[in-house]
Design a protein around this motif. Structure first.
Motif, short mmCIF file in Angstrom:
data_model
loop_
_atom_site.label_atom_id
_atom_site.label_comp_id
_atom_site.label_asym_id
_atom_site.label_seq_id
_atom_site.Cartn_x
_atom_site.Cartn_y
_atom_site.Cartn_z
N LYS A 2 0.42 -8.51 40.97
CA LYS A 2 -0.61 -8.55 42.01
C LYS A 2 -0.99 -7.14 42.46
N GLU A 3 0.02 -6.29 42.64
CA GLU A 3 -0.25 -4.90 43.02
C GLU A 3 -1.03 -4.18 41.92
N SER A 4 -0.66 -4.44 40.70
CA SER A 4 -1.36 -3.83 39.56
C SER A 4 -2.82 -4.30 39.51
N LEU A 5 -3.03 -5.58 39.77
CA LEU A 5 -4.39 -6.13 39.76
C LEU A 5 -5.25 -5.49 40.84
N VAL A 6 -4.69 -5.30 42.02
CA VAL A 6 -5.44 -4.65 43.10
C VAL A 6 -5.83 -3.24 42.71
N ARG A 7 -4.88 -2.50 42.13
CA ARG A 7 -5.17 -1.13 41.70
C ARG A 7 -6.25 -1.11 40.62
N LEU A 8 -6.16 -2.03 39.67
CA LEU A 8 -7.16 -2.09 38.61
C LEU A 8 -8.55 -2.37 39.18
#
Length: 67
Positions: free
Chosen positions: A22-28
């Motif tokens: 989820k954190e990775s998705l937000v950053r992307l």
């Protein structure tokens, strides 16, 4: 991440992986909004990984409730 790999993980590890994804998705998404990503399919891949993780987690919850 394949479903077979996810099923080998413990429930705690799956919950941790969901948070990381989820954190990775937000950053992307933020990076893509500022400047286009080299590979925008990473966003879709990340969403699918989250869905796979949640599916396996839900299956485990249901099987635990039945017993």
């Amino acid at each position: 991440m394949k479903t077979s790999e996810i099923k080998e993980l413990t429930t705690k590890e799956i919950v941790e992986k969901i948070q990381v994804e989820k954190e990775s998705l937000v950053r992307l998404r933020l990076n893509h909004a500022v400047s286009p990503l080299d590979n925008p399919m990473k966003i879709q891949e990340s969403k699918k990984n989250i869905a796979r993780l949640k599916t396996v987690l839900r299956q485990r919850e249901l099987s635990d409730n039945q017993n």
